[in-house]
Design an enzyme around this catalytic site. Structure first.
Site, PDB file in Angstrom:
ATOM      1  N   ASP A  10       9.665  58.897  39.286  1.00  0.00           N
ATOM      2  CA  ASP A  10       9.700  57.767  38.351  1.00  0.00           C
ATOM      3  C   ASP A  10       8.339  57.574  37.678  1.00  0.00           C
ATOM      4  OD1 ASP A  10      10.839  55.675  36.990  1.00  0.00           O
ATOM      5  OD2 ASP A  10      10.820  54.273  38.680  1.00  0.00           O
ATOM      6  N   GLY A  13       7.982  57.387  31.550  1.00  0.00           N
ATOM      7  CA  GLY A  13       7.884  56.537  30.362  1.00  0.00           C
ATOM      8  C   GLY A  13       6.559  55.786  30.336  1.00  0.00           C
ATOM      9  N   SER A  56      23.383  58.371  37.497  1.00  0.00           N
ATOM     10  CA  SER A  56      24.628  58.003  36.816  1.00  0.00           C
ATOM     11  C   SER A  56      24.406  56.758  35.953  1.00  0.00           C
ATOM     12  CB  SER A  56      25.746  57.773  37.835  1.00  0.00           C
ATOM     13  OG  SER A  56      25.288  56.955  38.893  1.00  0.00           O
ATOM     14  N   ASN A  58      21.490  56.381  34.216  1.00  0.00           N
ATOM     15  CA  ASN A  58      20.570  56.739  33.126  1.00  0.00           C
ATOM     16  C   ASN A  58      21.289  56.971  31.786  1.00  0.00           C
ATOM     17  OD1 ASN A  58      18.299  58.523  35.340  1.00  0.00           O
ATOM     18  ND2 ASN A  58      18.052  56.482  34.469  1.00  0.00           N
ATOM     19  N   ARG A 176      12.304  50.743  45.364  1.00  0.00           N
ATOM     20  CA  ARG A 176      13.760  50.579  45.503  1.00  0.00           C
ATOM     21  C   ARG A 176      14.385  51.962  45.473  1.00  0.00           C
ATOM     22  NH1 ARG A 176      12.568  47.984  40.543  1.00  0.00           N
ATOM     23  NH2 ARG A 176      12.704  49.451  38.797  1.00  0.00           N
ATOM     24  N   SER A 178      17.449  52.699  43.862  1.00  0.00           N
ATOM     25  CA  SER A 178      18.136  52.983  42.596  1.00  0.00           C
ATOM     26  C   SER A 178      19.334  53.933  42.767  1.00  0.00           C
ATOM     27  CB  SER A 178      17.145  53.541  41.562  1.00  0.00           C
ATOM     28  OG  SER A 178      16.115  52.618  41.305  1.00  0.00           O
TER      29      SER A 178
HETATM   30  C1  IPE Z   1      15.596  56.386  39.025  1.00  0.00           C
HETATM   31  O1  IPE Z   1      14.668  55.914  38.117  1.00  0.00           O
HETATM   32  C2  IPE Z   1      16.285  57.604  38.472  1.00  0.00           C
HETATM   33  C3  IPE Z   1      15.472  58.794  38.348  1.00  0.00           C
HETATM   34  C4  IPE Z   1      14.223  58.909  38.716  1.00  0.00           C
HETATM   35  C5  IPE Z   1      16.142  59.933  37.783  1.00  0.00           C
HETATM   36  P1  IPE Z   1      15.019  54.760  37.068  1.00  0.00           P
HETATM   37  O2  IPE Z   1      13.786  54.551  36.285  1.00  0.00           O
HETATM   38  O3  IPE Z   1      16.262  55.112  36.332  1.00  0.00           O
HETATM   39  O4  IPE Z   1      15.340  53.538  38.038  1.00  0.00           O
HETATM   40  P2  IPE Z   1      15.301  51.971  37.785  1.00  0.00           P
HETATM   41  O5  IPE Z   1      16.149  51.710  36.574  1.00  0.00           O
HETATM   42  O6  IPE Z   1      13.873  51.595  37.559  1.00  0.00           O
HETATM   43  O7  IPE Z   1      15.838  51.365  39.044  1.00  0.00           O
HETATM   44  C1  IPE Z   2      11.676  58.868  35.351  1.00  0.00           C
HETATM   45  O1  IPE Z   2      10.826  58.242  34.454  1.00  0.00           O
HETATM   46  C2  IPE Z   2      12.548  59.884  34.670  1.00  0.00           C
HETATM   47  C3  IPE Z   2      13.964  59.528  34.619  1.00  0.00           C
HETATM   48  C4  IPE Z   2      14.497  58.420  35.051  1.00  0.00           C
HETATM   49  C5  IPE Z   2      14.860  60.498  34.018  1.00  0.00           C
HETATM   50  P1  IPE Z   2      11.268  56.968  33.614  1.00  0.00           P
HETATM   51  O2  IPE Z   2      11.784  57.430  32.297  1.00  0.00           O
HETATM   52  O3  IPE Z   2      12.191  56.108  34.398  1.00  0.00           O
HETATM   53  O4  IPE Z   2       9.870  56.256  33.421  1.00  0.00           O
HETATM   54  P2  IPE Z   2       9.560  54.703  33.440  1.00  0.00           P
HETATM   55  O5  IPE Z   2      10.132  54.147  34.707  1.00  0.00           O
HETATM   56  O6  IPE Z   2      10.213  54.119  32.230  1.00  0.00           O
HETATM   57  O7  IPE Z   2       8.067  54.627  33.415  1.00  0.00           O
HETATM   58 MG    MG Z   3      11.915  54.525  35.638  1.00  0.00          MG
END
Ligand code: IPE
Ligand code: IPE
Ligand code: MG
Length: 222
Positions: A10, A13, A56, A58, A176, A178
């Site tokens: 994670d 972004g 699932s 995302n 968490r 997730s």
């Molecule tokens: C969990 O991360 C899924 C992956 C790392 C692929 P998310 O960024 O989607 O989780 P939440 O939304 O913060 O719980």
């Molecule tokens: C994890 O990074 C990658 C995926 C969930 C596919 P994020 O895209 O969730 O990054 P943040 O949480 O927004 O920083």
């Molecule tokens: Mg994330």
């Protein structure tokens, strides 16, 4: 040494945002981290690594981000399959990957087939994965066979045949699960770090494994 490590990768972004770059750049750098960590795990002789790549949930993200992630997945399988074959890595997929684009499904099926007889590290990639859905599917199969027990459900999980999950890591400061490996994490040790996934290196993984080595596991006993 843990037998099976799973990582919630994670923070891609936020890594990009801090640099005022598009999220896609963060995801791209995330793939580099996947490559380095996978190599390290293989060289350490770890039994299994499971990586949460696409949940699932995302699909709720904007279509262009989903497309970027699918493009990276496509490139990753194409470019890294030879390295898995050459290094005895057995690729696995957990989650319902059949709904992905047909060319990705073909690439995956080919990669699964080409590494199916490998006996080294098992690398499981979670794609369109949701743990509640996985458990529901497994329970339905167990029920259809007229035998609903923890063991029979476990036998139908996507991770069946992998070593028990010992260590679950999540990067980026979130604490968490997730919807990841809820069943398998029953007695896993959890390790959280503020490091964002693109910055995660094999040295961080060693830190997590060292911490794991200092944990006392009781499984409810004493
Ligand atoms: C969990 O991360 C899924 C992956 C790392 C692929 P998310 O960024 O989607 O989780 P939440 O939304 O913060 O719980
Ligand atoms: C994890 O990074 C990658 C995926 C969930 C596919 P994020 O895209 O969730 O990054 P943040 O949480 O927004 O920083
Ligand atoms: Mg994330």
């Amino acid at each position: 040494m843990p037998r099976h490590v799973a990582i919630i990768m994670d923070g891609n972004g936020r890594w990009a945002k801090r640099r005022m770059m598009p999220r896609a750049v963060g995801h791209k750098r995330g793939v580099e981290a996947v490559r380095e960590v996978t190599r390290a795990v293989r060289d350490m002789g770890l039994g299994a690594l499971t990586l949460y790549a696409f949940s699932s949930e995302n699909w709720k993200r904007p279509a262009d981000e989903v497309a970027d992630l699918m493009g990276l997945l496509r490139n990753f399988i194409r470019s890294d399959i030879e390295e898995f074959v050459a290094n005895n890595v057995r690729l696995r997929i957990i989650g319902d990957y059949q709904v992905l684009a047909p060319d990705i499904v073909d690439l995956i099926d080919d990669a699964l087939e080409r590494t199916a007889r490998n006996t080294g590290t098992q690398l499981a990639i979670a794609l369109n994965y949701g743990s509640q859905q996985e458990i529901a599917r497994a329970a339905a199969k167990a029920a259809a066979a007229g035998d609903v027990t923890p063991e029979s459900i476990e036998a139908h999980l996507d991770t069946h045949g992998m070593p028990p999950l010992d260590l679950l890591v999540r990067t980026s400061g979130e604490e968490r699960l997730s919807n990841f490996l809820l069943w398998q994490a029953a007695y896993a040790e959890l390790w959280f770090t503020d490091v964002l996934w693109p910055d995660f290196t094999p040295a961080h993984l060693k830190e997590a494994i060292d911490a794991f080595g200092r944990r006392e596991r009781r499984y409810g006993g004493r």
